[in-house]
Design a protein around this motif. Structure first.
Motif, PDB file in Angstrom:
ATOM      1  N   TRP A 146       0.844  -1.193   0.000  1.00 24.37           N
ATOM      2  CA  TRP A 146       0.000   0.000   0.000  1.00 24.37           C
ATOM      3  C   TRP A 146       0.884   1.250   0.000  1.00 24.37           C
ATOM      4  O   TRP A 146       1.579   1.529   0.978  1.00 24.37           O
ATOM      5  CB  TRP A 146      -0.909   0.014   1.240  1.00 24.37           C
ATOM      6  CG  TRP A 146      -2.007  -1.000   1.195  1.00 24.37           C
ATOM      7  CD1 TRP A 146      -1.872  -2.350   1.078  1.00 24.37           C
ATOM      8  CD2 TRP A 146      -3.409  -0.745   1.273  1.00 24.37           C
ATOM      9  NE1 TRP A 146      -3.107  -2.961   1.091  1.00 24.37           N
ATOM     10  CE2 TRP A 146      -4.064  -2.000   1.203  1.00 24.37           C
ATOM     11  CE3 TRP A 146      -4.174   0.416   1.399  1.00 24.37           C
ATOM     12  CZ2 TRP A 146      -5.451  -2.110   1.252  1.00 24.37           C
ATOM     13  CZ3 TRP A 146      -5.554   0.295   1.454  1.00 24.37           C
ATOM     14  CH2 TRP A 146      -6.177  -0.957   1.373  1.00 24.37           C
ATOM     15  N   ALA A 147       0.826   2.008  -1.073  1.00 22.68           N
ATOM     16  CA  ALA A 147       1.624   3.246  -1.177  1.00 22.68           C
ATOM     17  C   ALA A 147       0.765   4.437  -0.763  1.00 22.68           C
ATOM     18  O   ALA A 147       0.474   5.325  -1.560  1.00 22.68           O
ATOM     19  CB  ALA A 147       2.138   3.420  -2.602  1.00 22.68           C
ATOM     20  N   HIS A 148       0.375   4.460   0.505  1.00 21.06           N
ATOM     21  CA  HIS A 148      -0.618   5.440   0.946  1.00 21.06           C
ATOM     22  C   HIS A 148      -0.113   6.377   2.031  1.00 21.06           C
ATOM     23  O   HIS A 148      -0.888   7.195   2.555  1.00 21.06           O
ATOM     24  CB  HIS A 148      -1.878   4.711   1.455  1.00 21.06           C
ATOM     25  CG  HIS A 148      -1.658   3.890   2.694  1.00 21.06           C
ATOM     26  ND1 HIS A 148      -0.805   2.820   2.736  1.00 21.06           N
ATOM     27  CD2 HIS A 148      -2.185   3.996   3.931  1.00 21.06           C
ATOM     28  CE1 HIS A 148      -0.826   2.294   3.943  1.00 21.06           C
ATOM     29  NE2 HIS A 148      -1.632   2.993   4.692  1.00 21.06           N
ATOM     30  N   ASP A 149       1.188   6.317   2.396  1.00 24.10           N
ATOM     31  CA  ASP A 149       1.635   7.137   3.516  1.00 24.10           C
ATOM     32  C   ASP A 149       3.151   7.266   3.481  1.00 24.10           C
ATOM     33  O   ASP A 149       3.835   6.513   2.778  1.00 24.10           O
ATOM     34  CB  ASP A 149       1.191   6.524   4.851  1.00 24.10           C
ATOM     35  CG  ASP A 149       0.870   7.586   5.902  1.00 24.10           C
ATOM     36  OD1 ASP A 149       1.808   8.256   6.376  1.00 24.10           O
ATOM     37  OD2 ASP A 149      -0.316   7.748   6.247  1.00 24.10           O
ATOM     38  N   ASP A 150       3.684   8.224   4.262  1.00 25.55           N
ATOM     39  CA  ASP A 150       5.120   8.399   4.434  1.00 25.55           C
ATOM     40  C   ASP A 150       5.587   7.927   5.805  1.00 25.55           C
ATOM     41  O   ASP A 150       6.744   8.152   6.180  1.00 25.55           O
ATOM     42  CB  ASP A 150       5.513   9.870   4.242  1.00 25.55           C
ATOM     43  CG  ASP A 150       5.495  10.281   2.774  1.00 25.55           C
ATOM     44  OD1 ASP A 150       5.613   9.387   1.902  1.00 25.55           O
ATOM     45  OD2 ASP A 150       5.361  11.490   2.499  1.00 25.55           O
ATOM     46  N   GLN A 151       4.687   7.299   6.556  1.00 23.17           N
ATOM     47  CA  GLN A 151       5.023   6.659   7.818  1.00 23.17           C
ATOM     48  C   GLN A 151       4.440   5.248   7.817  1.00 23.17           C
ATOM     49  O   GLN A 151       3.479   4.978   7.084  1.00 23.17           O
ATOM     50  CB  GLN A 151       4.440   7.435   9.010  1.00 23.17           C
ATOM     51  CG  GLN A 151       5.058   8.796   9.246  1.00 23.17           C
ATOM     52  CD  GLN A 151       4.434   9.503  10.448  1.00 23.17           C
ATOM     53  OE1 GLN A 151       3.327   9.194  10.872  1.00 23.17           O
ATOM     54  NE2 GLN A 151       5.169  10.472  10.995  1.00 23.17           N
TER      55      GLN A 151
ATOM     56  N   LEU B   5       1.679  -4.470   9.889  1.00 19.33           N
ATOM     57  CA  LEU B   5       2.197  -3.141   9.625  1.00 19.33           C
ATOM     58  C   LEU B   5       2.406  -2.943   8.123  1.00 19.33           C
ATOM     59  O   LEU B   5       2.930  -3.820   7.426  1.00 19.33           O
ATOM     60  CB  LEU B   5       3.522  -2.942  10.364  1.00 19.33           C
ATOM     61  CG  LEU B   5       4.025  -1.516  10.569  1.00 19.33           C
ATOM     62  CD1 LEU B   5       3.003  -0.686  11.347  1.00 19.33           C
ATOM     63  CD2 LEU B   5       5.360  -1.545  11.304  1.00 19.33           C
ATOM     64  N   SER B   6       1.988  -1.779   7.643  1.00 14.59           N
ATOM     65  CA  SER B   6       2.254  -1.377   6.268  1.00 14.59           C
ATOM     66  C   SER B   6       3.457  -0.437   6.281  1.00 14.59           C
ATOM     67  O   SER B   6       3.413   0.626   6.889  1.00 14.59           O
ATOM     68  CB  SER B   6       1.034  -0.672   5.662  1.00 14.59           C
ATOM     69  OG  SER B   6       1.345  -0.142   4.386  1.00 14.59           O
ATOM     70  N   VAL B   7       4.546  -0.832   5.627  1.00 11.87           N
ATOM     71  CA  VAL B   7       5.751  -0.014   5.541  1.00 11.87           C
ATOM     72  C   VAL B   7       5.766   0.688   4.181  1.00 11.87           C
ATOM     73  O   VAL B   7       5.542   0.046   3.154  1.00 11.87           O
ATOM     74  CB  VAL B   7       7.024  -0.865   5.727  1.00 11.87           C
ATOM     75  CG1 VAL B   7       8.287  -0.065   5.434  1.00 11.87           C
ATOM     76  CG2 VAL B   7       7.069  -1.438   7.144  1.00 11.87           C
TER      77      VAL B   7
ATOM     78  N   MET C  52      11.468   7.129   3.535  1.00  9.13           N
ATOM     79  CA  MET C  52      11.650   7.250   2.091  1.00  9.13           C
ATOM     80  C   MET C  52      12.097   5.903   1.539  1.00  9.13           C
ATOM     81  O   MET C  52      13.137   5.376   1.938  1.00  9.13           O
ATOM     82  CB  MET C  52      12.691   8.310   1.737  1.00  9.13           C
ATOM     83  CG  MET C  52      12.975   8.380   0.240  1.00  9.13           C
ATOM     84  SD  MET C  52      14.258   9.575  -0.180  1.00  9.13           S
ATOM     85  CE  MET C  52      14.524   9.162  -1.906  1.00  9.13           C
ATOM     86  N   GLY C  53      11.302   5.346   0.641  1.00 14.91           N
ATOM     87  CA  GLY C  53      11.673   4.109  -0.025  1.00 14.91           C
ATOM     88  C   GLY C  53      12.111   4.368  -1.455  1.00 14.91           C
ATOM     89  O   GLY C  53      11.657   5.322  -2.097  1.00 14.91           O
ATOM     90  N   ILE C  54      13.002   3.525  -1.947  1.00 15.28           N
ATOM     91  CA  ILE C  54      13.441   3.562  -3.339  1.00 15.28           C
ATOM     92  C   ILE C  54      13.274   2.150  -3.892  1.00 15.28           C
ATOM     93  O   ILE C  54      13.879   1.205  -3.371  1.00 15.28           O
ATOM     94  CB  ILE C  54      14.908   4.017  -3.468  1.00 15.28           C
ATOM     95  CG1 ILE C  54      15.116   5.389  -2.814  1.00 15.28           C
ATOM     96  CG2 ILE C  54      15.341   4.039  -4.934  1.00 15.28           C
ATOM     97  CD1 ILE C  54      16.579   5.799  -2.726  1.00 15.28           C
ATOM     98  N   ALA C  55      12.455   1.999  -4.924  1.00 14.52           N
ATOM     99  CA  ALA C  55      12.149   0.687  -5.490  1.00 14.52           C
ATOM    100  C   ALA C  55      12.900   0.503  -6.801  1.00 14.52           C
ATOM    101  O   ALA C  55      12.752   1.309  -7.724  1.00 14.52           O
ATOM    102  CB  ALA C  55      10.646   0.551  -5.715  1.00 14.52           C
ATOM    103  N   LEU C  56      13.695  -0.574  -6.878  1.00 17.53           N
ATOM    104  CA  LEU C  56      14.569  -0.786  -8.020  1.00 17.53           C
ATOM    105  C   LEU C  56      14.450  -2.215  -8.558  1.00 17.53           C
ATOM    106  O   LEU C  56      14.136  -3.146  -7.808  1.00 17.53           O
ATOM    107  CB  LEU C  56      16.023  -0.526  -7.624  1.00 17.53           C
ATOM    108  CG  LEU C  56      16.344   0.855  -7.035  1.00 17.53           C
ATOM    109  CD1 LEU C  56      17.773   0.885  -6.516  1.00 17.53           C
ATOM    110  CD2 LEU C  56      16.110   1.956  -8.061  1.00 17.53           C
ATOM    111  N   HIS C  57      14.744  -2.355  -9.856  1.00 16.87           N
ATOM    112  CA  HIS C  57      14.741  -3.648 -10.537  1.00 16.87           C
ATOM    113  C   HIS C  57      16.019  -3.749 -11.360  1.00 16.87           C
ATOM    114  O   HIS C  57      16.287  -2.856 -12.179  1.00 16.87           O
ATOM    115  CB  HIS C  57      13.512  -3.783 -11.435  1.00 16.87           C
ATOM    116  CG  HIS C  57      12.213  -3.708 -10.681  1.00 16.87           C
ATOM    117  ND1 HIS C  57      11.708  -2.506 -10.185  1.00 16.87           N
ATOM    118  CD2 HIS C  57      11.331  -4.671 -10.323  1.00 16.87           C
ATOM    119  CE1 HIS C  57      10.568  -2.756  -9.559  1.00 16.87           C
ATOM    120  NE2 HIS C  57      10.321  -4.054  -9.633  1.00 16.87           N
TER     121      HIS C  57
END
Length: 296
Positions: A182-187, A200-202, A246-251
């Motif tokens: 779920w990309a719905h928050d910064d916490q 928990l949703s991270v 802050m997340g960074i998603a990479l492939h």
């Protein structure tokens, strides 16, 4: 009569400006984590991002493009992460354990890392199964990663980030502590599960994510570099008011391409220059610390 919308009933609305304050370890206010996706696909069928749409199977062009990430790109990225001293969350399709286990073993040996379950293969979508089938998918992914790598994952990212209405319940019942769908928050956010439980949703980003930024949106790699830098600088400033993630998603088949990894290295070097001011960590460490200071 007012319209009452259907609701997931997993969490209530609460603006970020009206939540209890907390800090990350050592009084840090911004936690930064990288999620590196290791994916394996069926040859000749199943899902996969397309370089050219409408191709017939076997789609050698797209299969080989994705396989480049496991054969070349991920190894170049390992050298980069090691040189910068970055911890990395390893988001792993369990069939990777049969195809190229030495890749995951190298990351675990050379970096501070965490194993995060990512289903069996990204050739399938998690929400296309009935409840029994989805529960079996979750258990198979968890158990196979444990059997091969000796680490039981406590975090989950669904293949194609595709949840069913019951996914948080099944994950909690399978022993997972957190998920990142779920990309719905910064916490981090506690989500209710059946039986009075919670998971928990991270935060895991859709904007600072190389697939949507570069493949469907056809963004330039230098623009993605600028996104990472601008996101970091702004969140570092905002975190003075509320502690943030802050997340960074990479492939590896995308950012492991030589011209893109050079751009990525510049962005991550900018973050590394501020390592004394931030918490460079993994999603699992974020979940563990948050559960201690803000229990569900």
């Amino acid at each position: 009569m007012t319209l009452e919308l259907d609701h997931h009933h997993r969490y209530p609305y609460r603006p970020i400006t009206e939540r209890p304050d907390f800090e990350w370890p050592e009084g840090k206010r911004l936690a930064v984590h990288i999620g590196l996706n290791f994916e394996h696909f069926h040859f000749g069928h199943g899902y996969g991002p397309a370089l050219v749409p409408g191709r017939h199977e076997p789609d050698v062009l797209n299969y080989a493009w994705r396989d480049y990430g496991n054969r070349v790109g991920a190894w170049r990225m390992l050298e980069m992460f090691e040189s910068l001293g970055f911890p990395v969350g390893l988001i792993v399709n369990s069939t990777i354990a049969d195809y190229c286990p030495e890749l995951i073993q190298a990351y675990r040996a050379r970096l501070s890392s965490e194993l995060i379950a990512h289903g069996r293969t990204n050739s399938e979508s998690q929400n296309e199964f009935d409840e029994a089938g989805e529960a079996a998918l979750i258990a198979e992914s968890r158990d196979h990663l444990l059997d091969v790598f000796g680490e039981r994952p406590v975090g989950w990212l669904g293949p194609w980030i595709a949840q069913s209405a019951r996914t948080p319940d099944l994950l909690a019942e399978a022993g997972f502590v957190y998920h990142m769908d779920w990309a719905h928050d910064d916490q981090p956010v506690w989500m209710a599960t059946r039986g009075n439980g919670s998971i928990l949703s991270v935060p895991y980003p859709q904007e600072i994510n190389d697939i949507p930024a570069i493949v469907p949106h056809r963004g330039d790699h230098r623009e993605f570099e600028a996104r990472i830098v601008d996101q970091f600088d702004e969140m570092l400033a905002q975190s003075k008011r509320q502690s943030l993630v802050m997340g960074i998603a990479l492939h590896p088949y995308i950012m492991g391409q030589p011209f893109r990894i050079r751009s990525l290295r510049r962005a991550l070097s900018h973050i590394a220059a501020h390592r004394d001011d931030i918490w460079l960590t993994t999603a699992g460490a974020i979940a563990d610390h948050y559960a201690g200071v803000c229990p569900g």
